[in-house]
Design a protein around this motif. Structure first.
Motif, PDB file in Angstrom:
ATOM      1  N   UNK A   1       0.886  -1.313   0.058  1.00 24.58           N
ATOM      2  CA  UNK A   1       0.006  -0.156  -0.130  1.00 24.58           C
ATOM      3  C   UNK A   1       0.811   1.238   0.017  1.00 24.58           C
ATOM      4  N   UNK A   2       2.107   1.100  -0.177  1.00 15.77           N
ATOM      5  CA  UNK A   2       2.813   2.373  -0.252  1.00 15.77           C
ATOM      6  C   UNK A   2       3.143   2.867  -1.574  1.00 15.77           C
TER       7      UNK A   2
ATOM      8  N   UNK B   1      -6.203   2.472  17.073  1.00 12.67           N
ATOM      9  CA  UNK B   1      -7.193   2.929  16.311  1.00 12.67           C
ATOM     10  C   UNK B   1      -6.512   3.865  15.179  1.00 12.67           C
ATOM     11  N   UNK B   2      -5.622   4.870  15.610  1.00 16.31           N
ATOM     12  CA  UNK B   2      -4.933   5.682  14.768  1.00 16.31           C
ATOM     13  C   UNK B   2      -3.967   5.186  13.870  1.00 16.31           C
ATOM     14  N   UNK B   3      -3.439   4.189  14.185  1.00 18.18           N
ATOM     15  CA  UNK B   3      -2.395   3.318  13.394  1.00 18.18           C
ATOM     16  C   UNK B   3      -3.205   2.567  12.185  1.00 18.18           C
ATOM     17  N   UNK B   4      -4.418   1.999  12.739  1.00 17.49           N
ATOM     18  CA  UNK B   4      -5.154   1.314  11.749  1.00 17.49           C
ATOM     19  C   UNK B   4      -5.642   2.210  10.901  1.00 17.49           C
ATOM     20  N   UNK B   5      -6.354   3.338  11.091  1.00 15.69           N
ATOM     21  CA  UNK B   5      -6.973   4.289  10.160  1.00 15.69           C
ATOM     22  C   UNK B   5      -5.948   4.704   9.093  1.00 15.69           C
ATOM     23  N   UNK B   6      -4.620   5.071   9.601  1.00 15.50           N
ATOM     24  CA  UNK B   6      -3.777   5.493   8.645  1.00 15.50           C
ATOM     25  C   UNK B   6      -3.292   4.495   7.687  1.00 15.50           C
ATOM     26  N   UNK B   7      -3.237   3.226   8.005  1.00 20.59           N
ATOM     27  CA  UNK B   7      -2.924   2.103   7.197  1.00 20.59           C
ATOM     28  C   UNK B   7      -4.059   2.178   6.167  1.00 20.59           C
ATOM     29  N   UNK B   8      -5.445   2.090   6.774  1.00 17.98           N
ATOM     30  CA  UNK B   8      -6.500   1.892   5.806  1.00 17.98           C
ATOM     31  C   UNK B   8      -6.897   2.909   4.736  1.00 17.98           C
ATOM     32  N   UNK B   9      -6.432   4.074   5.275  1.00 20.76           N
ATOM     33  CA  UNK B   9      -6.512   5.135   4.129  1.00 20.76           C
ATOM     34  C   UNK B   9      -5.589   5.222   3.070  1.00 20.76           C
ATOM     35  N   UNK B  10      -4.548   4.280   3.077  1.00 22.26           N
ATOM     36  CA  UNK B  10      -3.606   4.019   2.009  1.00 22.26           C
ATOM     37  C   UNK B  10      -4.123   3.076   1.012  1.00 22.26           C
ATOM     38  N   UNK B  11      -5.304   2.484   1.456  1.00 23.91           N
ATOM     39  CA  UNK B  11      -5.684   1.192   0.489  1.00 23.91           C
ATOM     40  C   UNK B  11      -6.343   1.841  -0.601  1.00 23.91           C
TER      41      UNK B  11
ATOM     42  N   UNK C   1      -8.126   0.337  -2.929  1.00 22.38           N
ATOM     43  CA  UNK C   1      -9.573  -0.272  -3.385  1.00 22.38           C
ATOM     44  C   UNK C   1     -10.483  -0.306  -2.214  1.00 22.38           C
ATOM     45  N   UNK C   2     -11.870   0.179  -2.430  1.00 17.07           N
ATOM     46  CA  UNK C   2     -12.913   0.526  -1.689  1.00 17.07           C
ATOM     47  C   UNK C   2     -13.039  -1.007  -0.900  1.00 17.07           C
ATOM     48  N   UNK C   3     -13.265  -1.994  -1.649  1.00 14.80           N
ATOM     49  CA  UNK C   3     -13.584  -3.081  -1.024  1.00 14.80           C
ATOM     50  C   UNK C   3     -12.706  -3.878  -0.302  1.00 14.80           C
ATOM     51  N   UNK C   4     -11.481  -3.630  -0.398  1.00 17.08           N
ATOM     52  CA  UNK C   4     -10.318  -3.999   0.428  1.00 17.08           C
ATOM     53  C   UNK C   4     -10.309  -2.934   1.942  1.00 17.08           C
ATOM     54  N   UNK C   5     -10.585  -1.812   1.822  1.00 26.17           N
ATOM     55  CA  UNK C   5     -10.885  -1.248   3.076  1.00 26.17           C
ATOM     56  C   UNK C   5     -11.797  -1.720   3.823  1.00 26.17           C
TER      57      UNK C   5
ATOM     58  N   UNK D   1     -11.521  -3.775   7.648  1.00 25.14           N
ATOM     59  CA  UNK D   1     -12.453  -3.246   8.819  1.00 25.14           C
ATOM     60  C   UNK D   1     -13.303  -4.613   9.286  1.00 25.14           C
ATOM     61  N   UNK D   2     -13.681  -5.192   8.375  1.00 27.07           N
ATOM     62  CA  UNK D   2     -14.259  -6.338   8.808  1.00 27.07           C
ATOM     63  C   UNK D   2     -13.508  -7.480   9.944  1.00 27.07           C
ATOM     64  N   UNK D   3     -12.393  -7.460   9.094  1.00 25.09           N
ATOM     65  CA  UNK D   3     -11.468  -8.531   9.862  1.00 25.09           C
ATOM     66  C   UNK D   3     -11.094  -8.170  11.095  1.00 25.09           C
ATOM     67  N   UNK D   4     -10.830  -6.769  11.246  1.00 24.58           N
ATOM     68  CA  UNK D   4     -10.456  -6.049  12.607  1.00 24.58           C
ATOM     69  C   UNK D   4     -11.549  -6.430  13.520  1.00 24.58           C
TER      70      UNK D   4
END
Length: 250
Positions: free
Chosen positions: A40-41, A127-137, A139-143, A147-150
Protein backbone atom coordinates in the motif's frame (compact mmCIF):
# COMPACT_ATOMS: atom_id res chain seq x y z
CA UNK A 1 13.90 -8.73 -17.99
CA UNK A 2 11.38 -10.20 -15.59
CA UNK A 3 10.70 -8.94 -12.07
CA UNK A 4 8.02 -10.51 -9.89
CA UNK A 5 6.63 -8.56 -6.94
CA UNK A 6 4.98 -10.90 -4.47
CA UNK A 7 4.38 -11.91 -0.86
CA UNK A 8 6.53 -14.98 -1.46
CA UNK A 9 5.53 -18.63 -1.94
CA UNK A 10 2.00 -18.66 -0.58
CA UNK A 11 -1.57 -18.22 -1.83
CA UNK A 12 -1.95 -16.17 -5.03
CA UNK A 13 1.68 -15.03 -5.00
CA UNK A 14 2.79 -18.65 -5.24
CA UNK A 15 1.08 -19.18 -8.61
CA UNK A 16 3.39 -17.11 -10.86
CA UNK A 17 6.37 -17.75 -8.57
CA UNK A 18 6.10 -21.51 -9.06
CA UNK A 19 5.31 -21.07 -12.76
CA UNK A 20 8.54 -19.10 -13.23
CA UNK A 21 10.60 -21.82 -11.56
CA UNK A 22 8.82 -24.62 -13.43
CA UNK A 23 9.49 -22.86 -16.73
CA UNK A 24 13.12 -22.26 -15.80
CA UNK A 25 12.96 -18.53 -16.50
CA UNK A 26 15.49 -16.07 -15.13
CA UNK A 27 13.81 -13.40 -13.04
CA UNK A 28 14.32 -11.00 -10.16
CA UNK A 29 12.12 -11.75 -7.14
CA UNK A 30 10.99 -8.73 -5.13
CA UNK A 31 9.46 -9.57 -1.79
CA UNK A 32 6.73 -7.14 -0.74
CA UNK A 33 6.31 -7.36 3.03
CA UNK A 34 2.61 -7.55 3.97
CA UNK A 35 3.37 -7.11 7.68
CA UNK A 36 4.78 -3.68 6.84
CA UNK A 37 1.91 -2.95 4.43
CA UNK A 38 4.44 -2.34 1.65
CA UNK A 39 1.87 -3.15 -1.04
CA UNK A 40 0.00 0.00 0.00
CA UNK A 41 3.04 2.27 -0.14
CA UNK A 42 3.32 4.83 -2.92
CA UNK A 43 6.33 3.15 -4.56
CA UNK A 44 4.37 -0.06 -5.08
CA UNK A 45 1.13 1.66 -6.10
CA UNK A 46 3.11 3.18 -8.97
CA UNK A 47 3.63 -0.42 -10.15
CA UNK A 48 0.09 -1.61 -9.44
CA UNK A 49 -2.35 1.21 -8.61
CA UNK A 50 -4.64 -1.33 -6.93
CA UNK A 51 -1.96 -2.04 -4.33
CA UNK A 52 -2.16 -5.80 -4.79
CA UNK A 53 0.35 -8.56 -5.45
CA UNK A 54 1.50 -10.39 -7.42
CA UNK A 55 2.63 -8.07 -10.18
CA UNK A 56 5.00 -8.97 -13.01
CA UNK A 57 7.22 -6.41 -14.71
CA UNK A 58 8.33 -7.67 -18.13
CA UNK A 59 10.57 -5.10 -19.78
CA UNK A 60 8.47 -2.28 -18.36
CA UNK A 61 5.10 -3.88 -19.09
CA UNK A 62 3.16 -4.57 -15.88
CA UNK A 63 0.99 -7.68 -15.76
CA UNK A 64 -1.30 -8.21 -12.76
CA UNK A 65 -3.68 -10.90 -11.47
CA UNK A 66 -2.01 -14.17 -10.54
CA UNK A 67 -3.63 -16.53 -13.04
CA UNK A 68 -3.36 -13.97 -15.83
CA UNK A 69 0.38 -13.71 -15.12
CA UNK A 70 0.70 -17.50 -15.40
CA UNK A 71 -1.08 -17.53 -18.76
CA UNK A 72 1.01 -14.56 -19.91
CA UNK A 73 4.20 -16.51 -19.20
CA UNK A 74 2.90 -19.33 -21.41
CA UNK A 75 2.27 -16.89 -24.27
CA UNK A 76 5.44 -14.84 -23.83
CA UNK A 77 7.80 -17.81 -23.44
CA UNK A 78 6.44 -20.65 -25.59
CA UNK A 79 9.92 -22.15 -25.91
CA UNK A 80 10.15 -22.76 -22.14
CA UNK A 81 8.71 -25.94 -20.58
CA UNK A 82 4.94 -25.87 -21.05
CA UNK A 83 2.44 -25.59 -18.22
CA UNK A 84 -0.51 -25.39 -20.59
CA UNK A 85 -1.63 -28.40 -22.65
CA UNK A 86 -1.53 -28.42 -26.44
CA UNK A 87 -4.88 -30.09 -27.05
CA UNK A 88 -7.79 -27.58 -26.96
CA UNK A 89 -9.96 -29.94 -24.92
CA UNK A 90 -7.26 -30.26 -22.28
CA UNK A 91 -6.71 -26.50 -22.30
CA UNK A 92 -10.41 -26.04 -21.60
CA UNK A 93 -10.22 -28.56 -18.74
CA UNK A 94 -7.23 -26.71 -17.30
CA UNK A 95 -9.09 -23.40 -17.44
CA UNK A 96 -12.14 -24.86 -15.74
CA UNK A 97 -9.88 -25.59 -12.77
CA UNK A 98 -8.07 -22.23 -12.81
CA UNK A 99 -11.41 -20.42 -13.06
CA UNK A 100 -12.83 -22.47 -10.19
CA UNK A 101 -9.93 -21.77 -7.86
CA UNK A 102 -10.09 -18.04 -8.60
CA UNK A 103 -13.85 -17.73 -8.20
CA UNK A 104 -14.64 -20.26 -5.45
CA UNK A 105 -11.87 -22.20 -3.71
CA UNK A 106 -9.53 -19.27 -3.12
CA UNK A 107 -12.21 -17.02 -1.65
CA UNK A 108 -13.48 -19.35 1.06
CA UNK A 109 -9.96 -20.26 2.19
CA UNK A 110 -8.99 -16.58 2.07
CA UNK A 111 -11.81 -15.53 4.40
CA UNK A 112 -10.70 -18.02 7.04
CA UNK A 113 -7.11 -16.87 6.56
CA UNK A 114 -8.13 -13.27 7.08
CA UNK A 115 -10.00 -14.22 10.24
CA UNK A 116 -7.04 -16.16 11.63
CA UNK A 117 -4.14 -13.93 10.56
CA UNK A 118 -5.18 -10.50 9.30
CA UNK A 119 -7.70 -9.91 12.09
CA UNK A 120 -5.13 -10.24 14.91
CA UNK A 121 -2.66 -8.12 12.92
CA UNK A 122 -5.26 -5.36 12.52
CA UNK A 123 -6.34 -5.51 16.17
CA UNK A 124 -2.73 -5.15 17.30
CA UNK A 125 -2.71 -1.62 15.84
CA UNK A 126 -4.04 1.38 17.70
CA UNK A 127 -7.12 3.04 16.23
CA UNK A 128 -4.96 5.84 14.87
CA UNK A 129 -2.43 3.45 13.32
CA UNK A 130 -5.16 1.32 11.80
CA UNK A 131 -6.97 4.27 10.21
CA UNK A 132 -3.69 5.53 8.76
CA UNK A 133 -3.03 2.12 7.19
CA UNK A 134 -6.56 1.78 5.82
CA UNK A 135 -6.46 5.27 4.31
CA UNK A 136 -3.62 4.12 2.03
CA UNK A 137 -5.57 1.17 0.60
CA UNK A 138 -6.68 2.17 -2.93
CA UNK A 139 -9.48 -0.39 -3.37
CA UNK A 140 -12.67 0.44 -1.40
CA UNK A 141 -13.66 -3.22 -1.06
CA UNK A 142 -10.31 -3.99 0.51
CA UNK A 143 -10.74 -1.18 3.02
CA UNK A 144 -14.08 -2.72 4.00
CA UNK A 145 -12.49 -6.16 4.28
CA UNK A 146 -9.78 -4.83 6.61
CA UNK A 147 -12.42 -3.25 8.85
CA UNK A 148 -14.42 -6.48 8.89
CA UNK A 149 -11.33 -8.52 9.75
CA UNK A 150 -10.49 -6.18 12.61
CA UNK A 151 -13.99 -6.47 14.03
CA UNK A 152 -14.13 -10.21 13.34
CA UNK A 153 -16.12 -11.91 10.60
CA UNK A 154 -19.69 -12.89 11.59
CA UNK A 155 -20.01 -16.50 12.73
CA UNK A 156 -22.53 -17.34 10.02
CA UNK A 157 -20.12 -16.07 7.35
CA UNK A 158 -17.29 -18.19 8.75
CA UNK A 159 -19.56 -21.24 8.93
CA UNK A 160 -20.58 -20.82 5.29
CA UNK A 161 -16.97 -20.41 4.19
CA UNK A 162 -16.01 -23.58 6.06
CA UNK A 163 -18.83 -25.39 4.27
CA UNK A 164 -17.44 -24.19 0.93
CA UNK A 165 -13.98 -25.35 1.93
CA UNK A 166 -15.44 -28.79 2.59
CA UNK A 167 -17.05 -28.78 -0.87
CA UNK A 168 -13.73 -27.72 -2.41
CA UNK A 169 -11.72 -30.38 -0.62
CA UNK A 170 -14.20 -33.05 -1.69
CA UNK A 171 -14.06 -31.93 -5.31
CA UNK A 172 -10.26 -32.05 -5.36
CA UNK A 173 -10.17 -35.45 -3.67
CA UNK A 174 -12.68 -36.94 -6.10
CA UNK A 175 -10.81 -35.63 -9.14
CA UNK A 176 -7.40 -36.75 -7.91
CA UNK A 177 -8.77 -40.21 -7.14
CA UNK A 178 -9.31 -40.68 -10.87
CA UNK A 179 -6.49 -38.62 -12.40
CA UNK A 180 -2.81 -38.02 -11.54
CA UNK A 181 -3.20 -34.30 -12.23
CA UNK A 182 -6.23 -32.02 -12.24
CA UNK A 183 -6.40 -31.52 -16.02
CA UNK A 184 -5.38 -35.05 -16.98
CA UNK A 185 -2.05 -36.78 -17.41
CA UNK A 186 0.08 -33.61 -17.47
CA UNK A 187 1.14 -31.24 -14.71
CA UNK A 188 -0.39 -27.90 -15.75
CA UNK A 189 -1.41 -24.49 -14.49
CA UNK A 190 -4.50 -26.19 -13.07
CA UNK A 191 -2.21 -27.88 -10.55
CA UNK A 192 -0.05 -24.80 -9.98
CA UNK A 193 -3.02 -22.55 -9.20
CA UNK A 194 -4.88 -25.00 -6.98
CA UNK A 195 -1.70 -26.05 -5.16
CA UNK A 196 -1.16 -22.39 -4.28
CA UNK A 197 -4.31 -22.52 -2.16
CA UNK A 198 -4.29 -26.17 -1.05
CA UNK A 199 -0.67 -26.38 0.09
CA UNK A 200 -0.57 -26.40 3.88
CA UNK A 201 -4.22 -27.32 4.34
CA UNK A 202 -3.09 -30.60 5.89
CA UNK A 203 -1.84 -28.38 8.73
CA UNK A 204 -4.33 -25.50 8.83
CA UNK A 205 -7.38 -27.66 8.07
CA UNK A 206 -6.13 -31.02 9.32
CA UNK A 207 -9.59 -32.11 10.44
CA UNK A 208 -10.73 -32.40 6.82
CA UNK A 209 -7.43 -32.68 4.90
CA UNK A 210 -5.47 -35.69 6.12
CA UNK A 211 -4.25 -39.09 4.95
CA UNK A 212 -7.38 -40.87 6.13
CA UNK A 213 -10.05 -38.50 4.79
CA UNK A 214 -8.30 -37.22 1.66
CA UNK A 215 -5.42 -39.56 0.74
CA UNK A 216 -5.31 -38.52 -2.92
CA UNK A 217 -5.30 -34.79 -2.16
CA UNK A 218 -2.53 -35.17 0.42
CA UNK A 219 -0.49 -37.32 -1.99
CA UNK A 220 -0.92 -34.68 -4.73
CA UNK A 221 0.22 -31.89 -2.38
CA UNK A 222 3.27 -33.93 -1.40
CA UNK A 223 4.01 -34.83 -5.03
CA UNK A 224 4.11 -31.17 -6.04
CA UNK A 225 6.24 -30.26 -3.03
CA UNK A 226 8.71 -32.92 -4.19
CA UNK A 227 9.06 -31.43 -7.68
CA UNK A 228 12.54 -29.91 -8.21
CA UNK A 229 11.11 -26.52 -9.20
CA UNK A 230 8.96 -26.37 -6.08
CA UNK A 231 11.89 -27.29 -3.83
CA UNK A 232 14.02 -24.62 -5.50
CA UNK A 233 11.25 -22.05 -5.12
CA UNK A 234 10.93 -22.59 -1.38
CA UNK A 235 14.71 -22.73 -0.90
CA UNK A 236 15.32 -19.47 -2.77
CA UNK A 237 12.32 -17.70 -1.29
CA UNK A 238 13.71 -18.03 2.22
CA UNK A 239 16.42 -15.50 1.33
CA UNK A 240 14.10 -13.03 -0.38
CA UNK A 241 13.43 -11.36 2.96
CA UNK A 242 17.11 -10.54 3.34
CA UNK A 243 17.99 -9.92 -0.30
CA UNK A 244 14.92 -8.81 -2.19
CA UNK A 245 16.74 -7.75 -5.34
CA UNK A 246 18.79 -10.91 -5.91
CA UNK A 247 18.52 -12.31 -9.42
CA UNK A 248 18.07 -16.05 -9.63
CA UNK A 249 18.10 -18.61 -12.38
CA UNK A 250 15.68 -21.46 -11.86
Amino acid sequence: MLTLYSFGPGANSLKPLLALYEKGLEFTPRFVDPTRFEHHEDWFKKINPRGQVPALDHDGHIITESTVICEYLEDAFPEAPRLRPVDPVNIAEMRVWTKWVDEYFCWCVSTIGWERMIGPMARALSDEEFEAKVARIPVPEQRTKWRTARAGFPKDVLAEEMRKIGVSVNRLEMRLAESPWLAGDEFTLADVCNFAIANGMQNGFSDIVNREATPHLVAWIEKINDRPACKTMFAHSKSEFADRGRKVTA
